[in-house]
Each structure stands twice: as C-alpha cells, then as structure tokens.
Design a protein around this motif. Structure first.
Motif, PDB file in Angstrom:
ATOM      1  N   THR A 203     -24.538 -57.596  16.764  1.00  0.00           N
ATOM      2  CA  THR A 203     -25.385 -57.301  15.604  1.00  0.00           C
ATOM      3  C   THR A 203     -24.634 -56.961  14.320  1.00  0.00           C
ATOM      4  O   THR A 203     -25.245 -56.956  13.246  1.00  0.00           O
ATOM      5  N   THR A 204     -23.337 -56.682  14.394  1.00  0.00           N
ATOM      6  CA  THR A 204     -22.608 -56.293  13.188  1.00  0.00           C
ATOM      7  C   THR A 204     -22.375 -57.502  12.288  1.00  0.00           C
ATOM      8  O   THR A 204     -21.943 -58.562  12.743  1.00  0.00           O
ATOM      9  N   ASP A 205     -22.656 -57.333  11.012  1.00  0.00           N
ATOM     10  CA  ASP A 205     -22.480 -58.388  10.014  1.00  0.00           C
ATOM     11  C   ASP A 205     -21.173 -58.130   9.270  1.00  0.00           C
ATOM     12  O   ASP A 205     -21.024 -57.113   8.586  1.00  0.00           O
ATOM     13  N   PHE A 206     -20.215 -59.048   9.402  1.00  0.00           N
ATOM     14  CA  PHE A 206     -18.900 -58.880   8.793  1.00  0.00           C
ATOM     15  C   PHE A 206     -18.740 -59.685   7.502  1.00  0.00           C
ATOM     16  O   PHE A 206     -17.629 -59.766   6.963  1.00  0.00           O
ATOM     17  N   ARG A 207     -19.807 -60.258   7.014  1.00  0.00           N
ATOM     18  CA  ARG A 207     -19.675 -61.074   5.808  1.00  0.00           C
ATOM     19  C   ARG A 207     -19.161 -60.255   4.628  1.00  0.00           C
ATOM     20  O   ARG A 207     -18.403 -60.770   3.787  1.00  0.00           O
ATOM     21  N   GLY A 208     -19.537 -58.994   4.568  1.00  0.00           N
ATOM     22  CA  GLY A 208     -19.054 -58.150   3.484  1.00  0.00           C
ATOM     23  C   GLY A 208     -17.588 -57.803   3.583  1.00  0.00           C
ATOM     24  O   GLY A 208     -16.981 -57.370   2.596  1.00  0.00           O
ATOM     25  N   ASP A 209     -16.983 -58.006   4.753  1.00  0.00           N
ATOM     26  CA  ASP A 209     -15.553 -57.731   4.933  1.00  0.00           C
ATOM     27  C   ASP A 209     -14.674 -58.901   4.511  1.00  0.00           C
ATOM     28  O   ASP A 209     -13.476 -58.730   4.255  1.00  0.00           O
ATOM     29  N   LEU A 210     -15.238 -60.101   4.448  1.00  0.00           N
ATOM     30  CA  LEU A 210     -14.420 -61.296   4.243  1.00  0.00           C
ATOM     31  C   LEU A 210     -13.671 -61.330   2.915  1.00  0.00           C
ATOM     32  O   LEU A 210     -12.520 -61.802   2.873  1.00  0.00           O
ATOM     33  N   PRO A 211     -14.245 -60.865   1.784  1.00  0.00           N
ATOM     34  CA  PRO A 211     -13.479 -60.937   0.537  1.00  0.00           C
ATOM     35  C   PRO A 211     -12.146 -60.196   0.589  1.00  0.00           C
ATOM     36  O   PRO A 211     -11.211 -60.564  -0.139  1.00  0.00           O
ATOM     37  N   ALA A 212     -12.035 -59.198   1.458  1.00  0.00           N
ATOM     38  CA  ALA A 212     -10.788 -58.433   1.539  1.00  0.00           C
ATOM     39  C   ALA A 212      -9.648 -59.238   2.145  1.00  0.00           C
ATOM     40  O   ALA A 212      -8.477 -58.838   2.043  1.00  0.00           O
ATOM     41  N   PHE A 213      -9.946 -60.381   2.761  1.00  0.00           N
ATOM     42  CA  PHE A 213      -8.888 -61.213   3.329  1.00  0.00           C
ATOM     43  C   PHE A 213      -8.096 -61.952   2.251  1.00  0.00           C
ATOM     44  O   PHE A 213      -7.038 -62.520   2.549  1.00  0.00           O
ATOM     45  N   GLU A 214      -8.593 -61.972   1.023  1.00  0.00           N
ATOM     46  CA  GLU A 214      -7.889 -62.662  -0.051  1.00  0.00           C
ATOM     47  C   GLU A 214      -6.481 -62.101  -0.181  1.00  0.00           C
ATOM     48  O   GLU A 214      -6.269 -60.893  -0.291  1.00  0.00           O
ATOM     49  N   GLY A 215      -5.484 -62.995  -0.158  1.00  0.00           N
ATOM     50  CA  GLY A 215      -4.088 -62.579  -0.278  1.00  0.00           C
ATOM     51  C   GLY A 215      -3.424 -62.233   1.039  1.00  0.00           C
ATOM     52  O   GLY A 215      -2.220 -61.971   1.065  1.00  0.00           O
ATOM     53  N   ILE A 216      -4.184 -62.230   2.131  1.00  0.00           N
ATOM     54  CA  ILE A 216      -3.621 -61.941   3.453  1.00  0.00           C
ATOM     55  C   ILE A 216      -3.541 -63.244   4.247  1.00  0.00           C
ATOM     56  O   ILE A 216      -4.565 -63.900   4.462  1.00  0.00           O
ATOM     57  N   PRO A 217      -2.356 -63.654   4.677  1.00  0.00           N
ATOM     58  CA  PRO A 217      -2.263 -64.869   5.494  1.00  0.00           C
ATOM     59  C   PRO A 217      -3.171 -64.750   6.719  1.00  0.00           C
ATOM     60  O   PRO A 217      -3.122 -63.756   7.450  1.00  0.00           O
ATOM     61  N   THR A 218      -3.994 -65.759   6.928  1.00  0.00           N
ATOM     62  CA  THR A 218      -5.015 -65.694   7.973  1.00  0.00           C
ATOM     63  C   THR A 218      -5.021 -66.981   8.786  1.00  0.00           C
ATOM     64  O   THR A 218      -4.981 -68.074   8.233  1.00  0.00           O
ATOM     65  N   LEU A 219      -5.076 -66.814  10.097  1.00  0.00           N
ATOM     66  CA  LEU A 219      -5.141 -67.939  11.024  1.00  0.00           C
ATOM     67  C   LEU A 219      -6.431 -67.827  11.832  1.00  0.00           C
ATOM     68  O   LEU A 219      -6.751 -66.768  12.369  1.00  0.00           O
TER      69      LEU A 219
END
Length: 294
Positions: A203-219
């Motif tokens: 049930t947790t919605d993580f869409r609000g967390d996604l902008p914080a990934f900007e600048g972090i290398p992500t795979l």
C-alpha cells in the motif's frame, strides 16, 4: 553476531562483511538477509563492505508488534549504520520490498549520503492499483493474498515461493533446496510481522520519493515475467520517471532473479557498484554527512 538497537529498542540483526566502500543490501518479503549471501561474497571480493540486515520482525531480528512502516524501516537502517560506525556515503541495494527502503532512504537522506542505488524486482513506485494508478495490482488480489496467509501461512508461503522463483508444471529454474531454504527463511518471521510488512509494501506509495533520485546513479533490474511484482507497474514506471537510471530487464525471468539468474544478477550489481560506489561525499555535496534518523 552484530545487533543494533532501533529507536524503539528493537534489536536488529545484521551481517558486516568485508572492507571498503559500504553497500547496504536490503532483502525482500518474506525472506531474510541471507537472500544476499552469494552477492555479498562477490561484492566483498570486489573490495566492498557489505551490511546485510534482517528487517525487524524477520530472520534473527526481534519481532515487535509495531514499526512495520517505511519511515521506521528507513530509521532502522540508519541505526544499523550508526552501530557499524559508518558515516560515509553508502550504496543501497533493495530487492522487492527492500526497494521501498531504498526509495525512502534516498528521499530522507539525500545524495550527500547515498552514493548509488539499485532497485531489483522492486515494489517502487507503487504496487496497489488506484484511480490514478491503473497499472497496479487490484486491491481484491491483495486481499486474497492476505486471506490465504491468515488461513494457512505455511501453506501459502510454500505456494508463494514457487511463483516467486517461476516454478511451474514444466519449469523449475531453481532446486528444491532453494525452495526449502526460502521457506525456512520465511517461516522464521512472526505472523504479525509477515502480515504487517505485506500491508506496508502493498500500500505504500513511493512516487513522492522518486525526485530525490536525481543525481544518484541508479540501476533498475527486473524480470519481464515477474508475477509477484509485475514489471509494467513498477520497474518500467521507475525507468520512465528517472531518465538517468540504467534499466536492465531479464527476459522471461520471474521475481527472484537473485537465484534464478544468480550469475548475471551478481555481474550486473557488482559491475554497477564498482563503477559508481567509489565516489566521495565531496564529489556530491561538498562534505561527508553522516546518516541520521528522522
């Protein structure tokens, strides 16, 4: 065996293997940190230090009644890192439910503290279907899972793990031993923690967390035949939201790619972190900043 104390006093078990740039490996539901033993060996051989927790309520960690929400899970990881005396930026690897912890840690800690992120078969950005999220899993399906767990948790887990690893009438990409090991890990969890953690990842919605990934290398790693956390509603959505992220799909693979595609999974994660997890905080934000609970 190291144990860290959470803010509420819960004792959290973790493994601390190797030396070098720290990597935190966050397991999925309903397993334990043992999920990552094979990967951790490869990372240590590549010069990394692996921190491998058992989430509260699972494995060798204590089983409190409360605290099965992602803010608490993130704070638990911070407590473990403080216990391990790690103040430099860390790389995060989250499988399935553990991907939610990665997302919440990224948004709460920032790129000064997180050097790289891996989302494997992850529940990010959201699992449950909604009016504004038609690609999710229908609530009725999640309710059915809950009912099955509460009726016969052990029987449910045995059936669940077969789908988890893509075992069918004519396909069995893993051994009976792997199924038995998964069941052993899963049944170690308390009933309360099994149900409450499932409610959290569903049930947790993580869409609000996604902008914080900007600048972090992500795979992003995901099997295209994942029936537990379907790719179209999770990994694909993250890749669309994070243009800088690297997406690798495992064609025809199920949820548990850390076992079904073990060698490839290890190569992909180790290669990515070897390239991206040597950065100092000064490269990201000017100075080293320790992780802090919130």
């Amino acid at each position: 065996m190291p144990y860290a104390k959470a803010k509420d006093g819960t004792m959290l078990y973790y493994k601390d293997w190797g030396r070098g740039d720290p990597v935190v490996l966050l397991h999925g539901w309903p397993l334990t940190g043992d999920t990552f033993d094979d990967l951790a060996i490869k990372l240590v051989e590549a010069g990394k230090r692996c921190i491998i927790p058992d989430r509260r309520g699972f494995g060798r960690s204590e089983q409190p009644w409360d605290g099965y929400d992602y803010d608490t899970f993130a704070d638990d990881v911070v407590a473990i890192l403080e216990d391990a005396n790690i103040s430099q930026p860390v790389a995060l690897v989250g499988f399935s439910m553990g991907g939610g912890e990665v997302a919440r840690l990224v948004s709460r800690q920032g790129k000064g503290r997180i050097s790289a992120a891996v989302l494997a078969s992850s529940v990010v950005p959201r699992v449950v279907q909604g009016d504004d999220y038609p690609d999710g899993v229908p609530q009725a399906k999640l309710d059915e899972i809950t009912a099955q767990m509460q009726t016969d948790r052990a029987g449910f887990l045995q059936t669940f793990l077969k789908q988890f690893y893509g075992v069918g009438f004519v396909t069995q990409p893993i051994s009976d031993g792997v199924l038995d090991a998964g069941f052993h890990q899963a049944i170690m969890a308390g009933a309360r923690s099994t149900y409450a953690a499932a409610q959290a990842w569903a049930t947790t919605d993580f869409r609000g967390d996604l902008p914080a990934f900007e600048g972090i290398p992500t795979l992003i790693l995901h099997g295209t035949s994942d029936k537990n956390v379907p790719f179209e509603g999770t990994g694909k959505k993250v890749a669309e939201a994070l243009p800088h992220a690297q997406l690798i799909t495992y064609d025809g693979s199920p949820h548990g790619i850390f076992e079904t595609d073990k060698d490839r999974f290890a190569r992909d994660v180790v290669g990515f972190l070897t390239q991206n997890n040597g950065r100092k905080a000064a490269d990201q934000s000017g100075s080293a900043i320790p992780l802090t609970a919130q």
